[in-house]
Scaffold this active site. Sequence first.
Site, mmCIF file in Angstrom:
data_model
loop_
_atom_site.group_PDB
_atom_site.id
_atom_site.type_symbol
_atom_site.label_atom_id
_atom_site.label_comp_id
_atom_site.label_asym_id
_atom_site.label_seq_id
_atom_site.Cartn_x
_atom_site.Cartn_y
_atom_site.Cartn_z
ATOM 1 N N ARG A 14 -10.294 -2.577 -9.048
ATOM 2 C CA ARG A 14 -9.362 -2.401 -7.925
ATOM 3 C C ARG A 14 -9.123 -0.896 -7.681
ATOM 4 O O ARG A 14 -9.795 -0.279 -6.877
ATOM 5 C CB ARG A 14 -8.046 -3.135 -8.232
ATOM 6 C CG ARG A 14 -7.160 -3.354 -7.009
ATOM 7 C CD ARG A 14 -6.378 -2.157 -6.567
ATOM 8 N NE ARG A 14 -5.344 -1.755 -7.524
ATOM 9 C CZ ARG A 14 -4.648 -0.628 -7.418
ATOM 10 N NH1 ARG A 14 -4.865 0.202 -6.418
ATOM 11 N NH2 ARG A 14 -3.744 -0.303 -8.318
ATOM 12 N N HIS A 205 1.542 2.934 -15.098
ATOM 13 C CA HIS A 205 0.221 3.114 -14.479
ATOM 14 C C HIS A 205 0.050 4.620 -14.230
ATOM 15 O O HIS A 205 0.636 5.168 -13.295
ATOM 16 C CB HIS A 205 0.227 2.305 -13.169
ATOM 17 C CG HIS A 205 -0.953 2.478 -12.288
ATOM 18 N ND1 HIS A 205 -1.864 1.468 -12.046
ATOM 19 C CD2 HIS A 205 -1.388 3.534 -11.547
ATOM 20 C CE1 HIS A 205 -2.783 1.891 -11.197
ATOM 21 N NE2 HIS A 205 -2.521 3.149 -10.877
ATOM 22 N N CYS A 238 -6.108 6.682 -5.225
ATOM 23 C CA CYS A 238 -5.628 6.077 -3.984
ATOM 24 C C CYS A 238 -6.166 6.860 -2.790
ATOM 25 O O CYS A 238 -5.951 8.067 -2.685
ATOM 26 C CB CYS A 238 -4.093 6.087 -3.973
ATOM 27 S SG CYS A 238 -3.399 5.491 -2.436
HETATM 28 N N1 COA Z 1 -5.536 -8.657 4.757
HETATM 29 C C1 COA Z 1 -6.460 -8.633 5.757
HETATM 30 N N2 COA Z 1 -6.207 -8.191 6.991
HETATM 31 C C2 COA Z 1 -4.948 -7.763 7.237
HETATM 32 C C3 COA Z 1 -3.948 -7.765 6.256
HETATM 33 C C4 COA Z 1 -4.291 -8.229 4.953
HETATM 34 N N3 COA Z 1 -3.414 -8.255 3.978
HETATM 35 N N4 COA Z 1 -2.828 -7.284 6.787
HETATM 36 C C5 COA Z 1 -3.091 -6.984 8.079
HETATM 37 N N5 COA Z 1 -4.376 -7.278 8.347
HETATM 38 C C6 COA Z 1 -5.076 -7.123 9.635
HETATM 39 C C7 COA Z 1 -4.351 -7.810 10.768
HETATM 40 O O1 COA Z 1 -4.720 -9.159 10.866
HETATM 41 C C8 COA Z 1 -4.817 -6.991 11.944
HETATM 42 O O2 COA Z 1 -6.129 -7.377 12.271
HETATM 43 P P1 COA Z 1 -6.635 -7.502 13.792
HETATM 44 O O3 COA Z 1 -6.435 -6.153 14.403
HETATM 45 O O4 COA Z 1 -8.081 -7.871 13.636
HETATM 46 O O5 COA Z 1 -5.775 -8.553 14.399
HETATM 47 C C9 COA Z 1 -4.889 -5.582 11.399
HETATM 48 O O6 COA Z 1 -5.071 -5.732 9.989
HETATM 49 C C10 COA Z 1 -3.659 -4.759 11.672
HETATM 50 O O7 COA Z 1 -2.519 -5.476 11.218
HETATM 51 P P2 COA Z 1 -1.106 -4.779 11.020
HETATM 52 O O8 COA Z 1 -0.163 -5.785 10.468
HETATM 53 O O9 COA Z 1 -0.732 -4.065 12.286
HETATM 54 O O10 COA Z 1 -1.426 -3.769 9.859
HETATM 55 P P3 COA Z 1 -1.391 -2.178 9.843
HETATM 56 O O11 COA Z 1 -2.518 -1.636 10.635
HETATM 57 O O12 COA Z 1 -0.023 -1.693 10.143
HETATM 58 O O13 COA Z 1 -1.716 -1.932 8.277
HETATM 59 C C11 COA Z 1 -1.572 -2.771 6.031
HETATM 60 C C12 COA Z 1 -0.819 -2.385 7.301
HETATM 61 C C13 COA Z 1 -0.539 -2.985 4.942
HETATM 62 C C14 COA Z 1 -2.364 -4.035 6.280
HETATM 63 C C15 COA Z 1 -2.562 -1.621 5.671
HETATM 64 O O14 COA Z 1 -1.887 -0.401 5.701
HETATM 65 C C16 COA Z 1 -3.182 -1.813 4.297
HETATM 66 O O15 COA Z 1 -4.018 -2.683 4.104
HETATM 67 N N6 COA Z 1 -2.785 -0.981 3.323
HETATM 68 C C17 COA Z 1 -3.308 -1.062 1.957
HETATM 69 C C18 COA Z 1 -3.465 0.283 1.366
HETATM 70 C C19 COA Z 1 -4.009 0.222 -0.034
HETATM 71 O O16 COA Z 1 -4.680 -0.694 -0.441
HETATM 72 N N7 COA Z 1 -3.724 1.284 -0.765
HETATM 73 C C20 COA Z 1 -4.207 1.452 -2.092
HETATM 74 C C21 COA Z 1 -3.372 0.805 -3.116
HETATM 75 S S1 COA Z 1 -2.046 1.821 -3.699
HETATM 76 ZN ZN ZN Z 2 -3.422 4.047 -9.230
#
Ligand code: COA
Ligand code: ZN
Length: 310
Positions: A14, A205, A238
């Site tokens: 991850r 962590h 990250c």
């Molecule tokens: N899994 C898959 N797709 C997701 C999702 C999830 N958990 N959450 C949102 N999406 C999709 C939505 O369906 C949408 O898709 P579409 O445009 O095809 O309809 C798109 O992403 C945007 O959705 P939205 O709710 O507006 O999300 P966002 O653009 O504001 O992003 C997160 C928010 C949380 C989804 C995004 O910032 C993210 O995935 N962050 C993770 C960061 C990470 O992993 N960091 C490292 C670990 S510390």
């Molecule tokens: Zn980390």
Amino acid sequence: MYPKTIEITEVGTRDGLQSESRFIPTDQKIKFIKGFISAGLRRIEATSFVSPRAVPQLADAAGLVSATRGQGAKIAALVPNAKGAARALEAGADEMVAFISASESHSRTNLNMPIADALKAVEQVAQIADGGGRTFRSAIAVAFGCPFEGDVEPAAVSAIAGTLKGMGVRTITLGDTTGMASPRHVENVCGRLLEDHPDLRLTLHFHNTRGLGLVNVMTGLKLGIDSYESASGGLGGCPFAAGATGNICTEDLVYLMAELGIETGIDFDGVVAVAKEMERAVGRELPGQLIRSGPRSKLHSIEAVRRAVG
Ligand code: COA
Ligand code: ZN
């Protein structure tokens, strides 16, 4: 003085892989996880059910979880929102880890939302996990310092932990996302949490960005904390935090615990073997040290060494 036993969670597939630009095939990730399980790891944070556009490397989360669950280890996954929780539930993840940030800046870069909204998302994740009979915990990123804002107040981390507790969270991972912690911060932040929330279990962590990863573990052990996360080979970082580098290294951590007489249940040679495979997969030398040196019990032939004759 130290806990007799600790739990190590492997986050190599991850955190370890999330910043790798070249996609590592799912079959290879499955092999790594099976290797971790054979080596004795019993909790593995395998992947994240996040937006595949945000983290393309983890787009195969569902396939990875369904291929590795039920094989002797708890398969956990990071989940940022209700959509992620629904995906994790369907794939069969044993545990969901809802993550938020201790600083507003990191919350916006990492989750595209303010902390208050992220807390609401945690509540939704908790309900979905609960309804599906999965265990649930939470992780607080940049808990020991934020690369955009600097110091993070222990009181702020404690307040977030208090809110999470109100949602039923019983275990919290404190993430040192960009390796800003030193023993002083570990004492201050963990000390405050242990005092304010003695009923919470803490997992630490650390990232080894400034070479203090294992020193910080030693500080955690002195505080009685018995749960740590690490990545095979010291991979990790990250993508949404400036200056992020590798996690503390699983083999190095297992070695240190063995030297301290602290039980982990993990076979050192087994985790070294997986780290070597990971190194081949990413195609570069990983920062872990024991992967090169071997343990101190590995002696060398005197004949093979050049003598310092003047
Ligand atoms: N899994 C898959 N797709 C997701 C999702 C999830 N958990 N959450 C949102 N999406 C999709 C939505 O369906 C949408 O898709 P579409 O445009 O095809 O309809 C798109 O992403 C945007 O959705 P939205 O709710 O507006 O999300 P966002 O653009 O504001 O992003 C997160 C928010 C949380 C989804 C995004 O910032 C993210 O995935 N962050 C993770 C960061 C990470 O992993 N960091 C490292 C670990 S510390
Ligand atoms: Zn980390």
